[in-house]
Design a protein around this motif. Structure first.
Motif, short mmCIF file in Angstrom:
data_model
loop_
_atom_site.label_atom_id
_atom_site.label_comp_id
_atom_site.label_asym_id
_atom_site.label_seq_id
_atom_site.Cartn_x
_atom_site.Cartn_y
_atom_site.Cartn_z
N PRO A 156 -12.14 2.24 5.87
CA PRO A 156 -12.50 1.31 4.80
C PRO A 156 -13.49 0.25 5.29
O PRO A 156 -13.44 -0.17 6.44
CB PRO A 156 -11.17 0.65 4.43
CG PRO A 156 -10.13 1.41 5.11
CD PRO A 156 -10.73 2.16 6.22
N GLN A 166 -7.42 3.31 1.65
CA GLN A 166 -8.06 2.45 0.66
C GLN A 166 -7.14 1.30 0.26
O GLN A 166 -7.57 0.16 0.18
CB GLN A 166 -8.38 3.26 -0.60
CG GLN A 166 -9.34 4.39 -0.39
CD GLN A 166 -10.76 3.92 -0.34
OE1 GLN A 166 -11.06 2.84 -0.83
NE2 GLN A 166 -11.63 4.70 0.27
N SER A 178 -6.02 7.79 0.23
CA SER A 178 -5.60 6.77 -0.73
C SER A 178 -4.92 5.61 -0.02
O SER A 178 -5.12 4.44 -0.38
CB SER A 178 -4.64 7.35 -1.76
OG SER A 178 -5.10 8.56 -2.24
N GLY A 221 -6.76 2.96 -7.74
CA GLY A 221 -6.29 4.00 -6.83
C GLY A 221 -5.89 5.29 -7.53
O GLY A 221 -6.13 6.37 -7.00
N SER A 249 0.81 -1.22 0.00
CA SER A 249 0.00 0.00 0.00
C SER A 249 0.84 1.27 0.00
O SER A 249 0.46 2.24 -0.65
CB SER A 249 -0.95 0.01 1.18
OG SER A 249 -0.25 -0.24 2.37
#
Lengths: 302, 280
Positions: B117, A229, A226, A173, A86
């Motif tokens: 999330p 996510q 971001s 993304g 990530s």
């Protein structure tokens, strides 16, 4: 409205209803109650419940779940695996989104591009994973093109490994990061840049000394959203990656604890750890935001 | 706007546009792969399939019981849209019109489900829903999907309601409208564009919401995206083209609503929520 309510009792001092109304509590305020109760019941309560449950393990002391997580490399490695996916993806997306949004802000007709870029966000990670399985596969159009142009001798292995998940996180993304960045970039008053240009600043100087300091807080928030996510990647890590190896991310560990071992206590513990790592990174990034300029920069455009 | 005309600036512009082009081409090629494959008789080791057929759609329709799945999907989505509209618009009205102690806390409460999330809060939520016996049922899926959509409607609607002049409502009161009449004849027509935009976005998001539905759905309460996940997950059991046909059905259901939604909202709103509101 309450302002029009009769005020005959003023001589006895304002009634409770009037005193509450003065503080903003009246029948209209009550309209927020159903949604608030709903969120408390289905968002706050489950979180609190999961937090407590994570300290009530199936066997062992109250910290047994966390001890198990941090002593079993199959479990604690998931944190590193997830971060290893990530963080680079989020940085890459942000790094690509910044020049692109600086270019797109000059465009008159942005709508076609933004519409195309909204596609992967609306289609969702499952469809992107399913599409990339074919597209990036050894016989897919991507590898085939590279081999035809002589860039590769052999098709590259791009699915069922780290790079498959990486690609899917870029596809979903990047548009997200880009659209957020674009809204921050267009929010800055162009007069500031024009002033710098009048004083003879080159494009690079204008970016470095005018835009970048003003945009840093916005970039920090974009990075956080971001990152969060990307950190919670699940379907594409299972479908496009190696869910037992390099892309065994933390959400897979949580899912397996809950739905394969039926150990909800352990699953809650993993979910809490996942939330905690996200929170830690977000707090770290937002704390460093304080080092930069904060103040008005938007001019007339809000 | 300043335009740079140096060679370096032009090269930089070319580089940036090539990057965008590369991304868009790959994205569209990925979608085209799925569509092509769903119409292919046999597609191995060539640029294009050997022949074309539509039979995968019939086989996907039967194998995955797509009719049942589609009905469940639309029932779930319809209920989520209605309930989140009712809960969200009323709460947004209160938050837009009144200033009270604890308002910031309440806004934070509605902001968190959008920032965290779904998989992170989905696992504790699924645990609670399994304990109450709601998980695995149709209503469990609806309730789970409402958790992010109610706050979404609230946060989209707050700025929209704020820009409506409260004097209009006061005038209606002066002329003797009761709350119900005020709502039907004054507020609803004024708010309709905003409500429509918010609910269409909820619709698109709910069709594509994988995580929450996946965590709480039972065999009879799967939505299309979860059924698609299971089909891809068990790849090898069914023909690839059959799964691709299902993916095309999924894309079609999502994109129809996206196209309708884009007539009313700016695409950036899908990501950045309430940055710019259409001025009505």
């Amino acid at each position: 409205m309450e302002a029009l309510a009769p005020t005959t009792r003023v001589e006895h001092g304002p009634s409770l209803r009037q005193r509450l109304a003065a503080k903003g509590f009246d029948a209209v305020t009550l309209l927020a109650v159903p949604a608030a109760i709903f969120s408390l019941l289905l968002f706050v309560y489950p979180f609190a419940f999961g937090f407590v449950l994570s300290f009530e393990p199936k066997n062992g002391g109250w910290l047994a779940n966390y001890q198990r997580f941090f002593s079993d490399s199959y479990l604690y490695d998931t944190i590193a695996n997830t971060l290893w996916l990530s963080v680079p993806v989020t940085l890459l997306n942000l790094l690509l989104a910044v020049p692109v949004s600086f270019r797109v802000r000059l465009m008159r007709r942005q709508r076609l591009l933004t519409t195309i870029l909204v596609l992967p966000i609306t289609l969702g990670t499952v469809l992107v994973a399913e599409g990339l399985l074919n597209y990036l596969g050894p016989q897919g159009w991507f590898n085939r093109t590279l081999v035809t142009f002589g860039i590769l001798d052999q098709p590259m292995r791009l699915v069922h490994n780290y790079w498959g998940v990486f690609a899917s996180l870029v596809i979903t993304g990047f548009p997200f990061t880009f659209l957020l960045t674009l809204s921050y970039v267009t929010g800055i008053d162009p007069a500031l840049e024009q002033a710098a240009a009048t004083l003879g600043a080159s494009a690079w100087q204008r970016f470095l000394h005018v835009y970048l300091p003003l945009l840093m807080p916005g970039f920090a928030i974009t990075f956080c959203l971001s990152f969060v996510q990307a950190f919670s990647v699940f379907p594409s890590a299972v479908l496009l990656g190696e869910p037992a190896g390099s892309t065994r991310v933390i959400s897979i560990a949580a899912y397996q604890a809950a739905f394969e071992e039926y150990d909800y206590s352990m699953a809650s513990a993993v979910a809490m750890i996942m939330g905690f790592v996200q929170l830690a990174i977000v707090v770290l990034v937002l704390a460093s935001r304080g080092l930069f300029y904060r103040g008005p920069a938007s001019g007339a455009k809000g | 706007m300043i335009r740079d005309t140096t060679l370096g600036a032009k090269l930089w512009a070319v580089a940036v546009w090539s990057l965008v082009g590369f991304f868009v081409i790959n994205l569209l090629a990925m979608i085209a792969t799925v569509v092509t494959s769903s119409f292919a008789t046999r597609w191995l080791g060539t640029w294009l399939p050997l022949g074309w057929t539509t039979r995968w759609y019939t086989s996907a329709w039967n194998e995955f019981q797509l009719w049942d799945v589609l009905i469940v999907t639309f029932q779930v989505v319809g209920l989520v849209v209605l309930i989140s509209g009712a809960l969200g618009v009323t709460a947004a009205y209160a938050l837009a019109r009144r200033d009270f102690a604890g308002k910031r806390l309440l806004v934070l409460l509605f902001l968190l489900p959008l920032l965290i999330p779904p998989i992170t809060f989905g696992i504790p939520l699924a645990t609670v829903l399994y304990q109450t016996g709601l998980a695995g049922t149709f209503w469990g899926v609806v309730v789970a999907n409402l958790v992010p959509t109610v706050p979404f409607v609230i946060l989209v609607m707050i700025p929209f309601i704020e820009q409506i002049d409260p004097k209009v409502e006061a005038a209606a009161r002066v002329f003797g409208a009761n709350t119900f009449k005020l709502f039907i004849h004054v507020l609803l027509p004024l708010l309709l564009p905003g409500i429509l935009a918010a609910l269409l976005l909820v619709l698109v998001r709910t069709i594509a919401m994988f995580e929450l539905t996946f965590l709480v759905a039972g065999p009879t309460s799967q939505t299309l995206v979860v059924a698609l996940y299971y089909a891809v997950f068990a790849a090898g059991v069914r023909a690839v083209q059959s799964i691709d046909a299902m993916a095309v059905v999924y894309m079609a259901t999502t994109l129809v609503w996206l196209v309708i939604a884009l007539r009313f909202v700016n695409p950036t709103q899908i990501v950045t929520r309430a940055k710019q509101q259409p001025a009505h």
